[in-house]
Enzyme design. Sequence first.
Site, PDB file in Angstrom:
ATOM      1  N   TRP A 103       0.846  -1.091   0.095  1.00  0.00           N
ATOM      2  CA  TRP A 103       0.346  -0.004   0.239  1.00  0.00           C
ATOM      3  C   TRP A 103       0.870   1.634  -0.361  1.00  0.00           C
ATOM      4  O   TRP A 103       0.340   2.088  -0.572  1.00  0.00           O
ATOM      5  CB  TRP A 103      -1.183  -0.571   1.162  1.00  0.00           C
ATOM      6  CG  TRP A 103      -2.141  -0.696   0.939  1.00  0.00           C
ATOM      7  CD1 TRP A 103      -2.374  -2.087   1.142  1.00  0.00           C
ATOM      8  CD2 TRP A 103      -2.857  -0.949  -0.209  1.00  0.00           C
ATOM      9  NE1 TRP A 103      -3.037  -2.482   0.960  1.00  0.00           N
ATOM     10  CE2 TRP A 103      -4.252  -2.048  -0.035  1.00  0.00           C
ATOM     11  CE3 TRP A 103      -3.385   0.390  -1.255  1.00  0.00           C
ATOM     12  CZ2 TRP A 103      -5.331  -2.667  -0.522  1.00  0.00           C
ATOM     13  CZ3 TRP A 103      -3.931  -0.299  -1.594  1.00  0.00           C
ATOM     14  CH2 TRP A 103      -5.031  -1.339  -2.123  1.00  0.00           C
ATOM     15  N   ASP A 173      -1.557   6.392   6.702  1.00  0.00           N
ATOM     16  CA  ASP A 173      -2.888   5.668   6.151  1.00  0.00           C
ATOM     17  C   ASP A 173      -2.875   4.486   7.127  1.00  0.00           C
ATOM     18  O   ASP A 173      -1.919   4.043   7.683  1.00  0.00           O
ATOM     19  CB  ASP A 173      -2.042   5.129   4.837  1.00  0.00           C
ATOM     20  CG  ASP A 173      -3.479   3.757   4.606  1.00  0.00           C
ATOM     21  OD1 ASP A 173      -3.882   4.031   4.742  1.00  0.00           O
ATOM     22  OD2 ASP A 173      -2.842   3.641   3.299  1.00  0.00           O
ATOM     23  N   LYS A 197     -12.021  -1.588   6.391  1.00  0.00           N
ATOM     24  CA  LYS A 197     -10.700  -2.129   6.309  1.00  0.00           C
ATOM     25  C   LYS A 197     -11.450  -3.006   8.072  1.00  0.00           C
ATOM     26  O   LYS A 197     -11.855  -4.119   8.968  1.00  0.00           O
ATOM     27  CB  LYS A 197     -10.245  -1.723   6.970  1.00  0.00           C
ATOM     28  CG  LYS A 197      -8.924  -1.757   5.480  1.00  0.00           C
ATOM     29  CD  LYS A 197      -9.021  -3.444   4.468  1.00  0.00           C
ATOM     30  CE  LYS A 197      -8.855  -2.324   2.958  1.00  0.00           C
ATOM     31  NZ  LYS A 197      -8.004  -1.810   2.552  1.00  0.00           N
TER      32      LYS A 197
HETATM   33  C1  LIG Z   1      -6.916  -1.264   1.354  1.00  0.00           C
HETATM   34  C2  LIG Z   1      -6.469  -0.359   2.117  1.00  0.00           C
HETATM   35  C3  LIG Z   1      -6.468   0.378   0.961  1.00  0.00           C
HETATM   36  C4  LIG Z   1      -7.236   1.185  -0.173  1.00  0.00           C
HETATM   37  O1  LIG Z   1      -8.572   1.238   0.263  1.00  0.00           O
HETATM   38  P1  LIG Z   1      -9.355   1.096  -1.349  1.00  0.00           P
HETATM   39  O2  LIG Z   1     -10.484   1.857  -0.186  1.00  0.00           O
HETATM   40  O3  LIG Z   1      -9.808  -0.244  -1.667  1.00  0.00           O
HETATM   41  O4  LIG Z   1      -9.266   2.751  -2.023  1.00  0.00           O
HETATM   42  C5  LIG Z   1      -4.590   1.460   1.139  1.00  0.00           C
HETATM   43  N1  LIG Z   1      -4.236   1.876   2.378  1.00  0.00           N
HETATM   44  C6  LIG Z   1      -4.586   0.401   3.065  1.00  0.00           C
HETATM   45  C7  LIG Z   1      -3.745   0.354   3.714  1.00  0.00           C
HETATM   46  C8  LIG Z   1      -5.355  -0.396   2.596  1.00  0.00           C
HETATM   47  O5  LIG Z   1      -5.963  -1.528   3.562  1.00  0.00           O
END
Ligand SMILES: *Cc1c(COP(=O)(O)O)cnc(C)c1O
Length: 361
Positions: A103, A173, A197
Site C-alpha cells: 500500500w 495511512d 477494513k
Molecule cells: C485497502 C487499503 C487501501 C485501499 O483502499 P480503497 O478504499 O480500496 O481505495 C489503502 N491502504 C491500505 C492500508 C489498505 O488496507
Amino acid sequence: MKYDRIYNFSAGPATMPVEVLEEIAAEVLNYKGSGMGVMEMSHRSKVFQTIVDEAEADLRELMGIPDNYKVLFIQGGATLQFAMIPMNLMKNGVADYIVTGGWSKKAYSEAKKYGKINLVATSEDRNYCYIPDLSDLPISEDADYVYICENETIHGTTYHKLPNTKGKPLVSDQSSMFLSRPCNVSDYGMIYAGVQKNVGPAGMVVAIIREDLIRSDLASKIPTYCRYDTHAENGSMYNTPNCWAIYVCGKVFKYLKSIGGLAEMERRNEEKAAVLYDYLDASKLFYGTVDKQDRSLMNVPFITGDKEKDAEVVAATKAAGFENLKGHKSVGGLRASIYNAMPKEGVEALVAFLKEYEANH
Ligand SMILES: *Cc1c(COP(=O)(O)O)cnc(C)c1O
C-alpha cells in the site's frame, strides 16, 4: 452462530460487530420515527445533519482529536488519497516516502506524478517483512511531508514506533488499523483511513488533518472535489456524501465508546492476536512471515513454506467454514485479518482447527 454467520477473516470489506448490524437492521425502514430509512433521506435534512454531527463528535471523543484538526468524510476510498495528498500538501513539490509494503508502494508511485518524491526507507529487500530503523532518516530539508502506511494490510507489519520526521508533518495511512488502539493525533499532520477494513462499509475515507495544512491557494486546475478545503469548508457535504457509510461508521463509533474506548479495544486486540501468534510460534507446520517486533495485530500472514500445502490448508479452512483466509499473492500462504470486530472466539476456533490439521498432517 447467531444468524448462521461464519467467521470471516476477510482483509476488507470485513466483518462488522453484530450489535451494530442488528441496530441498523432495525432502523433500515424507519430511522427514529422519521418515516424513512437513512438510505432514502436528504443529506440536507436536519435528521441527517444530526447523524453527521454525532459521528464526528463521537470520533473526536474516541481519538481525542484536538480542535485544530478537521475531520473530513471523503469518497474515492483510500486510493484517491494517494493522489489528493501530494496535490494538496505539496508547496515545495517535495515529499519523503517510507515504503514498507504494497500500500505504501502504491501511494509512492502515485505521488511521483505530482512532484519530487524521495524514497527515504524501504523494507523491499526482504519482501516487506519488517519495519526499517526510522530513527535517523535522510529527511529532505524542503520535504512538505513524510508519508507512511502504518499497518500494511497485505504484508502484515505495523509501526510500533513512529518515524523521526525531523519536524516535517507525518502523513499516515491507517486504513487497516484505524481505531484499533489509542492514537496521539498531534503526532501527525494527517491521518486517513478507508473505513471498510476496520470500521464500516466500503466507499469512504475518514481524513483527520491539521488545519494549517489545508490550503486555499491551490492551483485552479485541481478538481474541486480533490481539495481538502472544499470538504473542510462544507462540513464534508460539498456534494452528496456517502450518507450510508457515515451513518454506519457513526454506529461503530458509538459501539466502541460503549465497550470502553480505544484502550479497551487495544487490550482485546492484543489478547486476540496473541492466541494466533502463540500458536504460530509453537507450530512445526506454519510460521508467521513478519519479524516479531513488527507484527500487526490486525493482519496475520502465515505460510507452511510449500505452496501446494498452503493451498491445501486454505481449501481445508474453507471447507470447515472459515472464509477468506487465502493470503495475498505477493506473500502467498494464508492471511487471517482479525480486525476489531473479529471476536476472540473466532481466532480460538481457527487455531483449534489449525492445531488439529497439523496433528493430522
Ligand atoms: C485497502 C487499503 C487501501 C485501499 O483502499 P480503497 O478504499 O480500496 O481505495 C489503502 N491502504 C491500505 C492500508 C489498505 O488496507
